[in-house]
Design a protein around this motif. Structure first.
Motif, short mmCIF file in Angstrom:
data_model
loop_
_atom_site.label_atom_id
_atom_site.label_comp_id
_atom_site.label_asym_id
_atom_site.label_seq_id
_atom_site.Cartn_x
_atom_site.Cartn_y
_atom_site.Cartn_z
N VAL A 29 44.39 -7.77 -45.79
CA VAL A 29 45.25 -9.18 -44.34
C VAL A 29 47.13 -8.61 -44.59
CG1 VAL A 29 46.16 -11.51 -44.75
CG2 VAL A 29 43.90 -10.19 -45.81
N SER A 30 47.06 -8.64 -42.89
CA SER A 30 48.69 -8.41 -43.04
C SER A 30 49.92 -10.02 -42.46
CB SER A 30 49.24 -7.33 -42.52
OG SER A 30 48.57 -6.53 -42.04
N ILE A 31 50.31 -10.40 -42.76
CA ILE A 31 51.63 -11.39 -42.88
C ILE A 31 52.64 -10.64 -42.31
CG2 ILE A 31 52.19 -13.36 -43.38
CD1 ILE A 31 50.61 -13.87 -45.75
N LEU A 32 53.13 -11.08 -40.99
CA LEU A 32 53.95 -10.87 -40.53
C LEU A 32 54.60 -11.71 -40.12
CD1 LEU A 32 51.89 -8.50 -37.25
CD2 LEU A 32 52.44 -8.01 -40.20
N GLY A 33 55.92 -11.19 -39.94
CA GLY A 33 57.27 -11.96 -39.43
C GLY A 33 58.13 -13.07 -40.76
N LEU A 34 57.92 -12.54 -41.46
CA LEU A 34 57.70 -13.55 -42.90
C LEU A 34 59.56 -13.55 -43.24
CD1 LEU A 34 55.33 -12.23 -45.64
CD2 LEU A 34 55.64 -14.44 -45.25
N PRO A 35 60.06 -14.57 -43.50
CA PRO A 35 61.24 -14.57 -43.80
C PRO A 35 61.67 -13.40 -45.16
CG PRO A 35 60.25 -16.36 -44.09
CD PRO A 35 59.31 -16.01 -43.68
N SER A 36 63.03 -12.65 -45.13
CA SER A 36 63.65 -12.05 -45.77
C SER A 36 64.21 -12.97 -47.19
CB SER A 36 64.59 -11.15 -45.17
OG SER A 36 65.96 -11.71 -44.86
N SER A 37 63.97 -14.24 -47.38
CA SER A 37 64.36 -14.97 -48.37
C SER A 37 63.99 -13.97 -50.14
CB SER A 37 64.26 -16.26 -48.08
OG SER A 37 62.79 -15.95 -48.44
N LEU A 38 64.58 -14.10 -50.42
CA LEU A 38 64.43 -13.57 -52.14
C LEU A 38 62.95 -14.52 -52.95
CD1 LEU A 38 67.53 -13.49 -54.01
CD2 LEU A 38 66.19 -11.99 -52.83
N THR A 39 62.56 -15.99 -52.28
CA THR A 39 61.63 -16.20 -52.84
C THR A 39 60.15 -16.30 -52.00
OG1 THR A 39 61.76 -18.61 -51.75
CG2 THR A 39 62.94 -18.01 -54.04
N LEU A 49 57.38 -13.34 -51.07
CA LEU A 49 57.20 -13.78 -52.27
C LEU A 49 55.90 -14.11 -53.20
CD1 LEU A 49 57.75 -9.30 -52.16
CD2 LEU A 49 56.67 -10.84 -51.16
N SER A 50 56.59 -14.79 -54.10
CA SER A 50 56.01 -15.65 -54.69
C SER A 50 55.85 -17.13 -54.44
CB SER A 50 57.85 -15.73 -55.75
OG SER A 50 58.67 -16.83 -54.98
N THR A 51 56.32 -17.49 -53.44
CA THR A 51 55.35 -18.93 -53.09
C THR A 51 54.59 -18.00 -51.55
OG1 THR A 51 57.84 -18.89 -52.40
CG2 THR A 51 55.56 -20.98 -50.89
N ILE A 52 54.56 -16.97 -52.14
CA ILE A 52 53.05 -16.88 -50.80
C ILE A 52 52.17 -16.58 -52.14
CG2 ILE A 52 51.75 -15.07 -49.98
CD1 ILE A 52 53.64 -14.65 -47.76
N PHE A 53 52.57 -15.81 -52.90
CA PHE A 53 51.25 -15.43 -54.25
C PHE A 53 50.94 -16.28 -54.81
CE2 PHE A 53 52.15 -10.88 -52.56
CZ PHE A 53 51.68 -10.50 -52.03
N THR A 54 52.15 -17.07 -55.17
CA THR A 54 51.56 -18.42 -55.82
C THR A 54 50.54 -19.46 -55.18
OG1 THR A 54 54.04 -18.28 -56.63
CG2 THR A 54 53.08 -20.55 -56.94
N THR A 55 50.60 -19.69 -53.60
CA THR A 55 50.07 -20.17 -53.66
C THR A 55 48.59 -19.29 -53.00
OG1 THR A 55 51.68 -20.52 -52.04
CG2 THR A 55 49.75 -21.12 -50.95
N LEU A 56 48.27 -18.47 -53.25
CA LEU A 56 46.84 -17.76 -53.33
C LEU A 56 47.05 -17.41 -54.93
CD1 LEU A 56 47.57 -14.46 -50.77
CD2 LEU A 56 46.27 -16.91 -50.45
N ALA A 57 47.38 -17.51 -55.70
CA ALA A 57 47.14 -17.66 -57.30
C ALA A 57 46.05 -19.40 -57.25
CB ALA A 57 47.93 -17.45 -57.99
#
Length: 409
Positions: free
Chosen positions: A264-274, A276-284
């Motif tokens: 799965v490739s998610i394209l065009g994510l903002p370059s903010s520090l949070t 990655l954590s937001t994506i993987f927390t949501t999936l978890a």
């Protein structure tokens, strides 16, 4: 007198004849003067058949009701095995997971064991009875029946062995032990004399179906002596222990593989520090397991993120991403199916640099494209096209000379 926990899988109890064979194996252990607790799975393809019936009623059956349905499979086995032992003159009693005191968290379909109240089992053992426990199941604090996920009977057995301070836990299966790779695909596969907890945990997580990963976690955390053995043949199995014996000084000791992998490739994510954590927390939070992860930054200062999942989780993953698009702020999602993961595992890799390079050289020489890579101290994994999976395993097994292990240990 010692205490032995024995676990028999679905194939081992797949017919009345095989249940009688299991009863004889249990009697052999009891005759040695040991207390015996037996954990069993559902007979043969019973669980699969129950799933098919549920899917004929609903495309998305209730997870709670699925647990109610699936736990009936093990109840059939425990009662039949208890009857077989009683008929042979041995005092036996069967318990469901909740009768045995196995308390779990409240996640239906894939619950973790929280606690085992072992007093009921101990009481029956003190009376000299053989105790038979249904694997794969437990109960929440509020009384809801749960299942531990496919392969969860292994977890039940090891968790009981830990709670009861058993002298040993024997996992009986349809193979004689843990092999360098799946012998159904690679004829040169060899049985290992022993495997470390860490190696077995990697192999189990990477697709080797001999043991459930949670079972290995329990064995490692609680120092449970574990052996994988054949339910049909009286031969030496494979010991799972802290420090394994090194057959032939092999650096790589096993090759695991699994198909049905999707990138799965998610394209065009903002370059903010949070981000990655937001994506993987949501999936978890939606119980989606993510494996290999790759991140890259584009010229537009946005991020692209790729990760691998099991193909069976693809629909759920896409639903979660779509429903949280405003939160995650990505441009689009792309997927690639038809992939497989091949992994080499060995504790000797820690002190031997260059193993990963050799793996990639072998794959390159076979013209097998590597799409994603993941490493740890004792494993290297590569995602490749599914059509190349068996060839990759054969080539790696040969290159790392795993067939040098003697056939008869």
């Amino acid at each position: 007198m010692g205490l032995i926990v024995q676990k028999f899988g679905g194939t081992s109890v797949g017919s009345i004849e095989r249940i009688q064979n299991v009863a004889n194996r249990v009697i052999e252990e009891k005759s040695r003067g040991n207390g015996v607790v037996v954990v069993v799975s559902a007979m043969g393809k019973t669980t699969d058949q129950l799933v098919v019936m549920a899917n004929e009623i609903s495309a998305q059956p209730s997870k709670r009701e699925m647990d109610m349905l699936l736990t009936t499979g093990e109840q059939i086995t425990i009662s039949l095995l208890a009857m077989a032992l009683i008929e042979k003159g041995y005092d036996a009693i069967s318990f469901t997971g909740w009768q045995a005191g196995i308390e779990t968290e409240g996640i239906h379909g894939n619950a973790r064991i929280l606690n085992i109240s072992e007093s009921k089992i101990r009481g029956q053992l003190e009376k000299g009875k053989i105790v038979i426990v249904a694997g794969f199941q437990g109960v929440t604090e509020d009384g809801s029946i749960t299942t531990l996920g496919r392969g969860g009977s292994d977890t039940t057995a090891v968790a009981l062995a830990a709670a009861l301070h058993a002298d040993k836990c024997d996992i009986y299966t349809d193979v004689t032990g843990v092999f360098t790779t799946d012998p159904r695909y690679v004829k040169e596969a060899r049985q290992l004399l022993s495997v470390s907890y860490d190696e077995m945990l990697e192999l189990a997580n990477l697709g080797a179906g001999v043991l459930h990963p949670r079972a290995v976690e329990y064995a490692k955390n609680y120092h449970v002596a574990l052996e994988v053995r054949s339910s049909m043949e009286r031969v030496r199995g494979t010991i799972i222990e802290e420090e394994p014996k090194m057959e032939q000084n092999l650096v790589v000791r096993g090759i695991a593989f699994e198909d049905q992998i999707t990138r799965v490739s998610i394209l065009g994510l903002p370059s903010s520090l949070t981000a990655l954590s937001t994506i993987f927390t949501t999936l978890a939070n939606n119980h989606i397991n993510v494996d290999i992860i790759i991140q890259s930054t584009t010229a537009e200062q946005t991020n692209n993120l790729s990760f691998s999942i099991k193909t069976s989780d693809l629909e759920g993953t896409l639903q979660v991403l779509e429903s949280n698009k405003d939160l995650l702020k990505y441009d689009k999602v792309e997927t690639e199916t038809g992939l497989a993961k091949v992994s080499i595992v060995g504790s000797g890799m820690i002190s031997n640099p260059g193993v990963a390079a050799e793996m990639f050289e072998v794959l390159a020489n076979s013209e097998i494209q590597v799409k994603m890579v993941s490493t740890s101290e004792i494993k290297v994994s590569a995602v490749i096209e599914d059509s190349n999976m068996v060839q990759a395993v054969e080539e790696l097994h040969s290159a790392f000379e795993l067939s040098r292990i003697p056939v008869n240990l």
